[in-house]
Design a protein around this motif. Structure first.
Motif, PDB file in Angstrom:
ATOM      1  N   ILE A  19      22.931  34.593  45.375  1.00 27.64           N
ATOM      2  CA  ILE A  19      21.810  35.536  45.516  1.00 27.64           C
ATOM      3  C   ILE A  19      21.925  36.671  44.505  1.00 27.64           C
ATOM      4  N   VAL A  20      23.125  37.230  44.340  1.00 31.40           N
ATOM      5  CA  VAL A  20      23.320  38.325  43.387  1.00 31.40           C
ATOM      6  C   VAL A  20      23.072  37.852  41.963  1.00 31.40           C
ATOM      7  N   SER A  23      19.319  37.304  41.464  1.00 33.63           N
ATOM      8  CA  SER A  23      18.546  38.560  41.435  1.00 33.63           C
ATOM      9  C   SER A  23      18.845  39.390  40.187  1.00 33.63           C
ATOM     10  N   GLN A  24      20.050  39.319  39.647  1.00 30.87           N
ATOM     11  CA  GLN A  24      20.416  40.109  38.471  1.00 30.87           C
ATOM     12  C   GLN A  24      20.165  39.384  37.150  1.00 30.87           C
ATOM     13  N   PHE A  29      10.302  35.731  36.998  1.00 28.30           N
ATOM     14  CA  PHE A  29      10.133  36.029  38.415  1.00 28.30           C
ATOM     15  C   PHE A  29       9.772  34.777  39.216  1.00 28.30           C
ATOM     16  N   LYS A  32      12.890  32.946  39.997  1.00 31.84           N
ATOM     17  CA  LYS A  32      13.657  33.659  41.028  1.00 31.84           C
ATOM     18  C   LYS A  32      13.067  33.380  42.403  1.00 31.84           C
ATOM     19  N   ARG A  33      11.734  33.456  42.486  1.00 30.54           N
ATOM     20  CA  ARG A  33      11.059  33.210  43.758  1.00 30.54           C
ATOM     21  C   ARG A  33      11.332  31.791  44.250  1.00 30.54           C
ATOM     22  N   PHE A  36      15.031  31.598  45.485  1.00 28.42           N
ATOM     23  CA  PHE A  36      15.199  32.211  46.800  1.00 28.42           C
ATOM     24  C   PHE A  36      14.536  31.370  47.889  1.00 28.42           C
TER      25      PHE A  36
END
Length: 187
Positions: A19-20, A23-24, A29, A32-33, A36
Motif C-alpha cells: 500500500i505504501v 501510494s508513494q 492515478f 493506483k486506483r 487499491f
C-alpha cells in the motif's frame, strides 16, 4: 499459535508495504486506483475465512490472483527492461523452476496415492475390515485427498475404488520409512 501470529505479521507487513509503495509511487492515478481495488477485493475474499473454518488452499487462490494483479500493475511502470535477452532468460528460468517445483509436488502425491490405493485394495482383498490409509505428503495442494472415514468424500472414494462402504479407514500421517533408512546409513 506462534507460527500463526508470525504469519499474520508477515501478511500485514506485506500488505502495508504494498500500500505504501503504491501510494508513494509515480504511477498514474488510474493504476493506483486499480491496484487499491485489487487489494480491497483480495481482502474481501479472505474476510469470511476469519470466522468460517476450515478453508483450503483452493479457497484462497483468487485472493492471491488479485494480489498478483496489484503487483503487476505496479511493475508495469518500473524502469526494468523486460525486453533484454538476460531478462527474458531469467524470467524463463524462474517460470521453469516454479513449474517443475509444482509438477514435482503433484507427481509425488500421485505416486504415493497409487501406492496407497494398491496397498488398500490388497488389504481389502485379504478380508480386512479396518485398513490403514496413509496421508499424502503434500495434501495442502489438493482438496480432501485423504477424506475422513464416513464423510461424503470418503464414501465416494470407496465407491470409486470398488471398496465396501463397511470398510473402515484408519488414517495415519505420512511417514517415509525409506528416508529413515537413508538417514541411518549416513550416520
Amino acid at each position: 499459535m506462534m507460527v500463526l501470529v508470525f504469519e499474520l505479521l508477515l501478511i500485514i507487513t506485506f500488505l502495508g508495504t504494498l500500500i505504501v509503495v503504491i501510494s508513494q509511487s509515480q504511477i498514474p492515478f488510474s493504476s493506483k486506483r486499480r491496484s487499491f481495488s485489487y487489494i480491497i477485493i483480495s481482502l474481501l475474499l479472505i474476510a469470511p475465512f476469519l470466522i468460517v473454518t476450515p478453508y483450503g488452499p483452493r479457497n484462497i487462490l483468487t485472493s492471491y490472483v488479485f494480489l498478483g494483479l496489484a503487483l503487476f500493475e505496479l511493475l508495469r511502470y518500473t524502469k526494468i527492461d523486460f525486453t533484454s535477452r538476460w531478462s527474458k532468460k531469467i524470467a524463463l528460468i524462474l517460470v521453469a523452476c516454479l513449474t517443475l517445483f509444482f509438477l514435482d509436488l503433484h507427481g509425488i502425491n500421485k505416486f504415493e496415492d497409487s501406492q496407497r490405493i494398491a496397498q488398500l485394495k490388497q488389504e481389502v482383498n485379504s478380508g480386512e475390515e479396518e485398513v490403514e490409509l496413509k496421508r499424502l505428503p503434500y495434501e495442502f495442494i489438493g482438496h480432501d485427498l485423504t477424506p475422513p472415514d464416513g464423510s461424503v468424500q470418503g464414501d465416494r472414494q470407496k465407491m470409486h475404488h470398488n471398496i465396501s462402504l463397511d470398510t473402515r479407514f484408519n488414517i495415519v500421517n505420512y511417514h517415509d520409512s525409506s528416508l529413515d533408512k537413508l538417514l541411518e546409513n549416513e550416520q
